[in-house]
Design a protein around this motif. Sequence first.
Motif, mmCIF file in Angstrom:
data_model
loop_
_atom_site.group_PDB
_atom_site.id
_atom_site.type_symbol
_atom_site.label_atom_id
_atom_site.label_comp_id
_atom_site.label_asym_id
_atom_site.label_seq_id
_atom_site.Cartn_x
_atom_site.Cartn_y
_atom_site.Cartn_z
ATOM 1 N N ILE A 124 0.834 -1.208 0.000
ATOM 2 C CA ILE A 124 0.000 0.000 0.000
ATOM 3 C C ILE A 124 0.868 1.257 0.000
ATOM 4 O O ILE A 124 0.646 2.194 -0.783
ATOM 5 N N LEU A 125 1.878 1.272 0.860
ATOM 6 C CA LEU A 125 2.753 2.446 0.948
ATOM 7 C C LEU A 125 3.543 2.653 -0.342
ATOM 8 O O LEU A 125 3.684 3.789 -0.823
ATOM 9 N N ALA A 126 4.070 1.560 -0.908
ATOM 10 C CA ALA A 126 4.851 1.680 -2.140
ATOM 11 C C ALA A 126 3.975 2.163 -3.300
ATOM 12 O O ALA A 126 4.412 2.986 -4.120
ATOM 13 N N THR A 127 2.753 1.670 -3.361
ATOM 14 C CA THR A 127 1.857 2.089 -4.436
ATOM 15 C C THR A 127 1.486 3.555 -4.294
ATOM 16 O O THR A 127 1.492 4.313 -5.270
ATOM 17 N N LEU A 128 1.180 3.988 -3.072
ATOM 18 C CA LEU A 128 0.855 5.398 -2.856
ATOM 19 C C LEU A 128 2.063 6.290 -3.142
ATOM 20 O O LEU A 128 1.908 7.409 -3.657
ATOM 21 N N LEU B 54 -1.306 17.268 -3.777
ATOM 22 C CA LEU B 54 -1.562 17.550 -2.369
ATOM 23 C C LEU B 54 -2.285 16.390 -1.685
ATOM 24 O O LEU B 54 -1.860 15.904 -0.633
ATOM 25 N N ILE B 55 -3.381 15.944 -2.283
ATOM 26 C CA ILE B 55 -4.184 14.920 -1.599
ATOM 27 C C ILE B 55 -3.511 13.552 -1.614
ATOM 28 O O ILE B 55 -3.695 12.765 -0.688
ATOM 29 N N THR B 56 -2.711 13.255 -2.635
ATOM 30 C CA THR B 56 -2.019 11.957 -2.623
ATOM 31 C C THR B 56 -0.898 11.945 -1.585
ATOM 32 O O THR B 56 -0.643 10.910 -0.965
ATOM 33 N N ALA B 57 -0.243 13.087 -1.399
ATOM 34 C CA ALA B 57 0.777 13.158 -0.352
ATOM 35 C C ALA B 57 0.147 12.972 1.027
ATOM 36 O O ALA B 57 0.694 12.265 1.889
ATOM 37 N N ILE B 58 -1.031 13.578 1.232
ATOM 38 C CA ILE B 58 -1.735 13.398 2.510
ATOM 39 C C ILE B 58 -2.180 11.940 2.662
ATOM 40 O O ILE B 58 -2.114 11.367 3.754
ATOM 41 N N ALA B 59 -2.621 11.326 1.572
ATOM 42 C CA ALA B 59 -3.046 9.919 1.624
ATOM 43 C C ALA B 59 -1.887 9.009 1.999
ATOM 44 O O ALA B 59 -2.050 8.054 2.774
ATOM 45 N N LEU B 60 -0.697 9.283 1.471
ATOM 46 C CA LEU B 60 0.477 8.488 1.816
ATOM 47 C C LEU B 60 0.796 8.614 3.299
ATOM 48 O O LEU B 60 1.055 7.604 3.981
ATOM 49 N N ALA B 61 0.760 9.843 3.810
ATOM 50 C CA ALA B 61 1.017 10.049 5.243
ATOM 51 C C ALA B 61 -0.057 9.363 6.089
ATOM 52 O O ALA B 61 0.242 8.771 7.139
ATOM 53 N N THR B 62 -1.297 9.405 5.631
ATOM 54 C CA THR B 62 -2.395 8.756 6.354
ATOM 55 C C THR B 62 -2.192 7.245 6.411
ATOM 56 O O THR B 62 -2.392 6.615 7.458
#
Length: 469
Positions: free
Chosen positions: A84-88, A177-185
């Motif tokens: 999940i993390l690698a894909t994001l 912006l939102i994908t970076a937040i999704a990765l952190a989430t």
Amino acid sequence: MTDTAADARTKVTGGPLVPALMFIALVVAVVGSLGAPLITEVADAFDVSLAAAQWTLTAPLLVGAIATPVLGRLGTGPRRRQVILATLATVVVGSFLTVVPPSFGWLLAGRVAQGAGLGLTALMMGVARDHLPERRSASTIALLSVASTIGIGVGYPLAGLLTDVSGLRAAYGLGLLITAIALATAWWAVPQPPPGRSVAVDVPGAALLGAGLLALLLAVSQTTLWSENPVLAGALLAAAAVLLAVWVRRERRCATPLVDLTLLRHPAVAGANVTMLLGGVGMYLLLTLVTRYVQTPEAVGYGFGVNVFVAGLVLVPFSALGFAGGKLVPPVRKRLEAATVLAIGGAVVLAALVVFALARDRLWLAFAVMGLLGLGVGAFSAAMPGAILAATPPEETSSAMSFNQVVRSVGFSTGSALGGLVLSAHTSSGASFPTESGYTVAAWAGAASMAVTVVISLVLRRTAKARLP
């Protein structure tokens, strides 16, 4: 897994697991839809044809369809969190490339990387089933299924507004912006899977499935191919049939298949995937018809000539009522079987198609039709996981739902292509727009697809309680 164990594991992950999963699923859906309202702007900004700019939408959808079953299989193993993390992270890099592209090629490369994220929804479902109590996991999985669809309605108006106000890069900047937040989430909230699992990816099988899906989706998504080069289009369909047949043969003999095809022998699972395929055709056909109709200049004799932003606003009722429809399903499921809810959702979509076929001379009708479509799609999408997972072992959740997501992609692509082909057939030589009768014919074609979907869903009720052999 007991509810107590699931609750304990959820507390260890920090508590708000459900909002985190919903946010990630919504983000990848929004990012995947960013290409649609920006095609004209991309063509102007990079001085490319509309056909070339169309690939900023087509490419991520193709990549998503191919990546989904692979990610689904990886999601059944011990490294699901890492996957999940690698894909994001890949999606974030792709989002960066779309914001600072020195050329159209770099923009397209960024969109390709973003497409990998479309396969994450099935993994979010696997996380929910593993780490939440049974009742809460069922409702969460239903909403995740809805989020992967209503994200389209969220992305369109936002992209249109940002493009009108600040230009193309602002719209793609939203994706970054939102994908970076999704990765952190995901880094903060997604837990490790339960211990004791192992996974082996069938690489040759993945290559066969990927090639087969690529040929199939190219054939059904490139509508101009059938009019300009029908021989090539037919060859692509034939190649897809051969490749997918070889893939099925391999999967049935493979000790570690990419998709456990034995699950598809279960009538409930097979029936649910068939309804997803046919339902996807009708749903996406209407979505594309309405957005195209409202943007048609009034001088043509129909349409409303709205800009990209207003066309995006037409999809707001789709997203709002889609979410409402998804929220209604869990309590309804206490009284009705999943197949019955599928039939109800399909009937609502059928009603939306009939309304559009018969009455569309006012702009408010477009909003009403999209709201009705959203309500049906929300109920249909929320009920779909229940129909499949009732006959699926918990450890196969990601794989089973990833296959269903692929089926949905094929249905959506076919619906889009069907609408395009019908409208093309009703466009006179030299004309830029089809006659209005083309929209009527296309809407009735979608209605026929949804009518068959409803019938199959009703038949499926008889097998819903069957068990795997």
